[in-house]
Design an enzyme around this catalytic site. Structure first.
Site, PDB file in Angstrom:
ATOM      1  N   ASP A   1       0.856  -1.183   0.000  1.00 17.83           N
ATOM      2  CA  ASP A   1       0.000   0.000   0.000  1.00 17.83           C
ATOM      3  C   ASP A   1       0.895   1.236   0.000  1.00 17.83           C
ATOM      4  O   ASP A   1       2.023   1.185  -0.477  1.00 17.83           O
ATOM      5  CB  ASP A   1      -0.949  -0.029   1.204  1.00 17.83           C
ATOM      6  CG  ASP A   1      -2.269   0.687   0.922  1.00 17.83           C
ATOM      7  OD1 ASP A   1      -2.230   1.902   0.641  1.00 17.83           O
ATOM      8  OD2 ASP A   1      -3.333   0.041   0.978  1.00 17.83           O
TER       9      ASP A   1
ATOM     10  N   HIS B   1       2.198   1.984  -3.182  1.00 18.23           N
ATOM     11  CA  HIS B   1       1.340   2.960  -3.850  1.00 18.23           C
ATOM     12  C   HIS B   1       1.924   4.361  -3.853  1.00 18.23           C
ATOM     13  O   HIS B   1       1.265   5.297  -4.297  1.00 18.23           O
ATOM     14  CB  HIS B   1      -0.044   2.979  -3.202  1.00 18.23           C
ATOM     15  CG  HIS B   1      -0.814   1.712  -3.424  1.00 18.23           C
ATOM     16  ND1 HIS B   1      -2.059   1.484  -2.866  1.00 18.23           N
ATOM     17  CD2 HIS B   1      -0.524   0.593  -4.133  1.00 18.23           C
ATOM     18  CE1 HIS B   1      -2.492   0.283  -3.224  1.00 18.23           C
ATOM     19  NE2 HIS B   1      -1.570  -0.274  -3.990  1.00 18.23           N
TER      20      HIS B   1
END
Length: 364
Positions: free
Chosen positions: A211, A234
């Site tokens: 993430d 991310h």
């Protein structure tokens, strides 16, 4: 803040070795380094003794594997405390735990966490989520909550079930020389998550997760991020914001010298496409290297994953709302390519200026 913590750390170690000041070894309170016996109670007893001491104290976790089910280390304490970790602290591998926080320090002032490894053992939970079964949310490996003047240095956090490090409602917190590592398929494993906090520094660290490497939520201010290796993951994100109509803003964020390697995004600001009085201002990104990054720079005020319960939106780079356009944006010395092709820019309701070389050309 970081300098004062370093001086305190040197003072504690010198005092401990020469004057015999308070040190509390978790093994002396019943902890067993066998990786199986739950040592939570022993850890909390050692913390309690250190917290009540009127002299600077050390909680010492020696080499070995210590299984801890969950532990909340309460303050306020009567002194500054160093948690010195030489071994590995291991979480349960079960996905059935209801605790949202595995290790939490709350209402503590003058805390240093130095070294060691946290193993969140999130593999079974990731598999459950990837199979789209009914799964618990998971637990944050390390939470700093309602605390002030905290230094985390030399920590290695592995395989967290949820976020690796979460900083909440706190002030003057530094994370440096640390590693947060989980596979790219590990869901919701943000490296450092910051919300409702001010004066946070994330420095000289490696973050490889499934993430955001670093995420900043409402109420975050005065954040300094420097010398970070990010990827996979991310990227570095502000948001998502606009979860509610009334929420505090995000401001005074500085990010410097980041290597993004095989990340979904580089620098990202994302807000839900719905009304909110929140805001983002005084944000600067400097000196980034992008390697195989899908969206190097993205500002999205129409964020809507899975296209569920959201207004219409486009997948673009600078997509701002008509009612609250992005203003005062500056692009300076940017050079981006997409493989052998030219990169592209797109602006909607975005206003600003560009200077130096800007490749691809600015769309302002």
């Amino acid at each position: 803040m970081a300098k004062s913590n370093t001086i305190l750390f040197i003072f504690i170690l010198t005092s401990f070795s020469t004057l015999g000041l308070s040190a509390y070894n978790v093994v002396d309170f019943g902890a067993r380094p066998d990786g199986q016996t739950d040592s939570a109670d022993a850890f909390l007893k050692a913390w309690g003794m250190a917290c009540r001491s009127r002299e600077p104290s050390i909680v010492y976790i020696p080499q070995g594997n210590f299984y801890v089910s969950s532990a909340l280390f309460w303050g306020p304490c009567k002194n500054s405390i160093l948690v010195l970790i030489k071994g590995t602290i291991i979480a349960t591998s079960s996905i059935g735990s209801s605790a949202i926080k595995w290790l939490e320090f709350q209402n503590v002032q003058g805390l240093t966490i130095l070294g060691g490894t946290l193993d969140g053992r999130g593999q079974a939970l990731w598999a459950c989520k990837l199979a789209h079964r009914s799964c618990p949310l998971g637990s944050i490996s390390l939470t700093i909550s309602k605390s002030k003047n905290v230094l985390i240095s030399g920590l290695k956090s592995l395989n967290s079930k949820l976020m690796h490090v979460s900083i909440q409602f706190s002030e003057d917190v530094t994370v440096r020389n640390s590693f947060m590592i989980a596979p790219i398929y590990s869901l919701n494993t943000d490296g450092v998550h910051i919300q409702q906090s001010t004066g946070v520094n994330v420095l000289m660290s490696v973050i490889k997760t499934g993430d955001d490497c670093i995420s900043m939520k409402p109420g975050t201010s005065n954040v300094y991020i420097n010398h970070i290796y990010c990827g996979p993951g991310h990227g570095i994100s502000i948001g998502s914001l606009a979860d509610s109509v009334n929420e505090p803003g995000v401001q005074n964020i500085t990010v410097k010298s980041v290597v993004f390697d095989h990340t979904q995004n580089g620098f990202r600001i994302k807000t839900w496409g719905r009304p909110s009085n929140g805001f983002v201002k005084d944000v600067s990104f400097h000196n980034a290297i992008m390697r195989n990054v899908h969206n190097p720079i993205i500002v999205d005020q129409n964020y809507c994953p899975n296209a569920y319960n959201c207004p219409g939106h486009s997948s673009v780079k600078l997509d701002c709302s008509k009612e609250y356009p992005c203003t005062g944006m500056k692009l300076h010395n940017i050079k981006l390519y997409y493989g052998k092709s030219k990169a592209q820019t797109f602006c909607r309701n975005a206003q600003g200026s560009s200077s130096g070389f800007v490749i691809p050309p600015s769309c302002f």
